[in-house]
Design an enzyme around this catalytic site. Structure first.
Site, PDB file in Angstrom:
ATOM      1  N   GLY A 160      -7.386  46.616  64.055  1.00 16.31           N
ATOM      2  CA  GLY A 160      -6.622  46.160  65.212  1.00 16.31           C
ATOM      3  C   GLY A 160      -5.298  45.563  64.771  1.00 16.31           C
ATOM      4  O   GLY A 160      -4.245  45.872  65.324  1.00 16.31           O
ATOM      5  N   MET A 198      -3.472  43.246  61.019  1.00 13.13           N
ATOM      6  CA  MET A 198      -3.697  42.810  59.640  1.00 13.13           C
ATOM      7  C   MET A 198      -2.713  41.722  59.263  1.00 13.13           C
ATOM      8  O   MET A 198      -1.508  41.873  59.473  1.00 13.13           O
ATOM      9  CB  MET A 198      -3.548  44.033  58.707  1.00 13.13           C
ATOM     10  CG  MET A 198      -3.655  43.700  57.241  1.00 13.13           C
ATOM     11  SD  MET A 198      -5.309  43.054  56.810  1.00 13.13           S
ATOM     12  CE  MET A 198      -4.870  41.968  55.462  1.00 13.13           C
ATOM     13  N   HIS A 220      -4.835  35.133  66.089  1.00 10.50           N
ATOM     14  CA  HIS A 220      -5.808  35.345  65.015  1.00 10.50           C
ATOM     15  C   HIS A 220      -5.082  35.605  63.689  1.00 10.50           C
ATOM     16  O   HIS A 220      -5.377  34.971  62.672  1.00 10.50           O
ATOM     17  CB  HIS A 220      -6.703  36.539  65.404  1.00 10.50           C
ATOM     18  CG  HIS A 220      -7.697  36.954  64.366  1.00 10.50           C
ATOM     19  ND1 HIS A 220      -9.044  36.721  64.495  1.00 10.50           N
ATOM     20  CD2 HIS A 220      -7.543  37.612  63.186  1.00 10.50           C
ATOM     21  CE1 HIS A 220      -9.680  37.198  63.436  1.00 10.50           C
ATOM     22  NE2 HIS A 220      -8.792  37.757  62.629  1.00 10.50           N
ATOM     23  N   GLU A 221      -4.105  36.510  63.722  1.00  4.86           N
ATOM     24  CA  GLU A 221      -3.401  36.863  62.481  1.00  4.86           C
ATOM     25  C   GLU A 221      -2.542  35.714  61.982  1.00  4.86           C
ATOM     26  O   GLU A 221      -2.380  35.517  60.775  1.00  4.86           O
ATOM     27  CB  GLU A 221      -2.548  38.121  62.681  1.00  4.86           C
ATOM     28  CG  GLU A 221      -3.294  39.336  63.224  1.00  4.86           C
ATOM     29  CD  GLU A 221      -4.539  39.717  62.442  1.00  4.86           C
ATOM     30  OE1 GLU A 221      -4.602  39.417  61.233  1.00  4.86           O
ATOM     31  OE2 GLU A 221      -5.476  40.296  63.038  1.00  4.86           O
TER      32      GLU A 221
HETATM   33 ZN    ZN Z   1      -8.890  38.560  60.716  1.00  8.36          ZN
END
Ligand code: ZN
Length: 861
Positions: free
Chosen positions: A276, A278, A312-313
């Site tokens: 999804g 990185m 999240h990243e």
């Molecule tokens: Zn992750």
């Protein structure tokens, strides 16, 4: 990394660890100087590198990782001078041994390598992506593919600094982890050379290389310059991501108490991308539809998802990049933390997104997986690349996030934050193991975080709390017996397990009362009497088995329950029924009591369970009466908000409407009206509110004809530059039930869809028509296996087979994979078979109770 293939698949590790693919040690890299010259037309690249290393002892051999690399000249220089090295490749271990005649002295040395590599089509390492009639060179190194781009010490413990230079075609741009420091013409004709600043110390799996005609929109958070980049046709869809990233960098700077660790932040949408997104240090890469959105036309769920994945990243830039796990067995620490932390800035930025509801829903995903006997413990030994890829699963992500959320609630958010900050400061620019995290958390919070985490990290499965309550002098006494939950009626007995966990009880007083439960059997007390909820606030990572009378009272919301508590209660009762401890009727009665709930996520959850009951438990003769019950119970909610959207409706109302339209789409009146709405949307993109479009298109597709299918395909193909719009149609294709149309969808999945999307579509098709899709997969296995050699694609397909519910199909699946073994999906296969067996068993266990319940709930039969 954020998975796009979110499926309840986890793989249990068993057998003897294969240590062969670990490097021998004794040689430590400190600095890489990397030069790349990609040839986009030929899909190859030339590379030159020098690696500064330190030897712990004299040696004539240095072994490092390399895969699909053709070595040219190799030399090793130490204080005694430079020597030419010979190269012995070990293809199986993906290593190269560099050998010299005179022993290299203990201490510093420099390895110099010139080599060539390929820009592969497997979306890993340095690879080729195609869009708008041209080629791009992009990268995805996690977990073990940096070795395809440059010979390297490709394990996370070997952190080093990186100087990257790219010689690329005139007119193209390049992006890497460091800030661009120069851009000069040549030296080869038609080329220019872009040099990037040296990075801070980081692991090889975080290196990023991107070459093409990417264009960027710029912003900043404090002193950090931020750009969101995309192919030129999509630059108009970058502003929302930029605004979200600016907010989140500011938030995390405060939260972690450590400034963003890199000089700049680029976030790039890549046309072909296996995962999804990185978290490459300073150069985060994304699947386009997870990043690009038109704020004027985007649904709330897409905006929320974009912001959530960026968050999240970004959390990884500190947790994962700045401080990195020592080895992949602790990947849960990276991924679980980023999953947990992603909600933090979003909750502060957009309270209406209800990230607490999201977190509760994600915890249910993990608990569902932990109900299987073939689940794995959070920390699982891994050694080979296939084993490493297998542990990027809901156990690493959602289970760890759920456990961290439970601990945060137990120690208090501010104590938790300062523990995290202290841990990051202590291990900054270095590596740490799970023990280092929980030791520091225990020290700072002065609570037994170590005991709680150890019990959850090292044991597989989830606790089941069997509770009995009684009222004693105005207080509730709860006797708790804990054991490992077994999720199927015929589950074999498990070895005795128990956990150390905080249990929070809520009674009619409304306040939660929390106790640390450490024993297999323990009694806790809470003020007030009446039905008691045993997972107050829904933060606990465990199942509760209530007495039936308490379930009924709780479903009537006595005491009043928050959204996460309702999600937890529904999840618990569903799993207790699946395990065979309660009859199906107790769940359906809870569903009926909760049918008027205004929270879309709660009705979506109930809807998926009802679909399972209809497909797996109800037989053909029972379905009309069951459908009538569903309509009687849920149609009033749809009538209350109306089938047709109104201009003043909130996103939540439209999400609820969409869920109910899909649930009640079997009704002829509903079907006629959703088709009319879909046709209106096809004529006029403003005809429906953004948050309703996807559900209407899918609901209309389920009874759609070839004319409608053709219009969907035409719209999909015309929407290449608008990812959300493209995937609204893409995601509807699997819903067309007509056999001829299903064949067209299968052919599209095999030949025309981007390879990154093939597993998604096949997964959907396995959900809507297992038999046809499985037959197609078998017939076309060779072509699919070649097409799907990407991150977790085949395990995802194999895992999706677990949606089946017949012993015969399970046997057929086993026979097929015995003849066509896939090492990386061997355990996904075991797991799929356990899920099929569980479905068969629940059908057997619940058929008679269901028939009885249905008779009692059929008004006109
Ligand atoms: Zn992750």
């Amino acid at each position: 990394m954020r998975n796009v293939l979110i499926l309840a698949v986890a793989l249990v590790f068993s057998g003897t660890p294969a240590l062969a693919q670990r490097l021998p040690g004794g040689v430590t890299p400190t600095q890489y100087t990397l030069w790349f010259a990609p040839d986009l037309a030929k899909a190859t690249f030339r590379g030159r590198e020098s690696i500064v290393v330190t030897l712990a002892a004299p040696s004539t051999t240095i072994t490092l990782h390399a895969a699909e690399i053709t070595f040219g000249e190799v030399s090793i220089e130490d204080a005694g001078g430079s020597q030419t090295a010979t190269v012995s490749l070990n293809e199986k271990d993906e290593t190269a041994a560099l050998k010299v005649a005179r022993p290299i002295a203990r201490g510093p040395a420099t390895i110099r390598v010139s080599y060539t590599g390929i820009l592969n089509d497997k979306l890993r390492g340095f690879y080729l992506s195609k869009a708008n009639g041209r080629n791009y060179a992009v990268s995805q190194m996690e977990a073990t593919d940096a070795r395809r781009a440059f010979p390297s010490f490709d394990e996370p413990i070997y952190k080093a600094t990186f100087d990257v230079t790219l010689m690329i075609d005139a007119g193209d741009t390049a992006i890497s982890n460091g800030r661009q420091v120069s851009d000069t013409p040549g030296p080869e004709p038609g080329k220019h050379t872009v040099v990037f600043a040296r990075t801070p110390k980081m692991s090889t799996y975080l290196v990023a290389l991107l070459v093409g005609d990417f264009v960027c929109k710029s912003g900043a958070a404090g002193s950090t310059p931020i750009r969101v980049c995309a192919t030129p046709d999509k630059i108009g869809l970058t502003s929302f991501a930029l605004t979200a990233a600016e907010h989140q960098v500011g938030f995390f700077n405060q939260y972690f108490g450590i400034p963003y660790p890199y000089e700049k932040l680029d976030i790039i949408g890549v046309p072909d991308f296996a995962a999804g997104a990185m978290e490459n240090a300073g150069a985060i890469t994304f699947r386009e539809r997870m990043l690009l959105a038109d704020p004027a036309a985007a649904s709330a769920s897409v905006l929320k998802s974009v912001a959530s994945v960026i968050s999240h990243e970004l959390a990884h830039q500190w947790f994962g990049d700045l401080v990195t796990m020592k080895w992949w067995d602790d990947i849960w620490l990276n991924e679980g933390f980023a999953t947990w932390a992603a909600n933090k800035p979003l909750a502060a930025w957009k309270p209406e997104w209800r990230m607490d509801v999201n977190a509760a829903t994600e915890t249910q995903v993990a608990l569902g997986l932990d109900a299987l006997q073939s689940t794995r413990s959070i920390r699982t030994a891994v050694n080979t690349p296939a084993e490493i890829n297998e542990v990027f699963d809901p156990i690493a992500y959602e289970k760890t996030a759920g456990v961290l959320g439970m601990i945060e609630a137990y120690v208090g958010p501010e104590k938790f934050r300062s523990g995290v900050s202290s841990y990051l400061n202590k291990y900054s620019l270095g590596n740490a193991a799970g023990e280092d995290f929980w030791t520091e958390m225990t020290r700072v919070t002065e609570k037994p975080v170590n005991r709680i985490m150890k019990s959850f990290v090292e044991q597989p499965g989830a606790p089941l709390l069997k509770v009995k309550t009684r009222c004693v002098a105005g207080a509730t006494e709860v006797s708790i017996a804990q054991s490992r939950f077994a999720g199927a009626p015929d589950a074999k007995p498990q070895a005795a397990q128990h956990w150390t966990l905080p249990v929070c009880v809520k009674t009619a007083t409304g306040a939660a009362s929390c106790t640390l439960v450490t024993e297999a059997a323990q009694t806790v007390r809470a003020p007030g009497c009446g039905a008691a909820l045993i997972n107050a606030d829904g933060h606990g990572y465990y199942f509760t088995e209530y007495e039936p009378a308490d379930i009924a009272a709780l479903a009537r919301r006595s005491p009043p329950l928050t959204e996460p508590e309702r999600i937890s209660l529904l999840g618990d009762e569903w799993r207790i029924v699946r395990a065979g401890h309660h009859d199906i009727g107790t769940y359906l009665d809870v569903a009926e009591a909760i049918a008027g709930d205004p929270t879309p996520a709660i009705i979506a959850d109930v809807s998926s369970r009802i679909a399972f009951v209809r497909g797996a438990i109800a037989d053909a003769g029972e379905r009309p009466r069951f459908d009538a019950w569903v309509a009687r119970v849920f149609r009033p909610a749809l009538d209350r908000i109306g089938i047709e959207p109104k201009p003043a409706d909130s996103d939540d109302v439209n999400n609820m409407r969409g869920t109910l339209l899909l649930m009640l789409g079997g009704d002829a009146d509903v079907q006629r009206r959703v088709r009319a709405m879909a046709l209106r949307y096809l004529d006029d993109a403003n005809a429906l509110p953004p948050s309703l479009v996807a559900a209407v298109l899918q609901a209309a597709a389920s009874a759609g004809d070839a004319a409608l299918y053709d219009r969907y395909v035409a719209k999909m193909q015309a929407s290449i530059a608008k990812p959300e719009e493209y995937y609204r149609f893409f995601n509807s294709l699997a819903a067309f039930a007509d056999p001829a149309l299903r064949s067209r969808t299968l052919a599209f999945a095999l030949k025309d869809a981007r390879s990154q999307d093939t597993p998604l579509l096949l997964g959907q098709l396995l959900g809507s028509d297992m038999d046809t899709t499985w037959a197609f997969i078998k017939t076309n296995w060779q072509a699919l296996a070649e097409r799907l050699g990407t991150f977790q694609a085949i395990p995802y397909i194999v895992g999706s087979l677990g949606n089946g519910c017949s012993a015969a199909s399970s046997a057929d699946i086993k026979t097929f994979f015995d003849a066509h073994p896939v090492a990386e999906a061997a355990r996904a296969l075991q797991q799929a078979q356990e899920r099929i067996a569980s479905c068969v068993a629940v059908d057997e266990r619940q058929s008679a109770p269901f028939a009885k319940w249905l008779s009692a709930h059929s008004s006109n039969q």
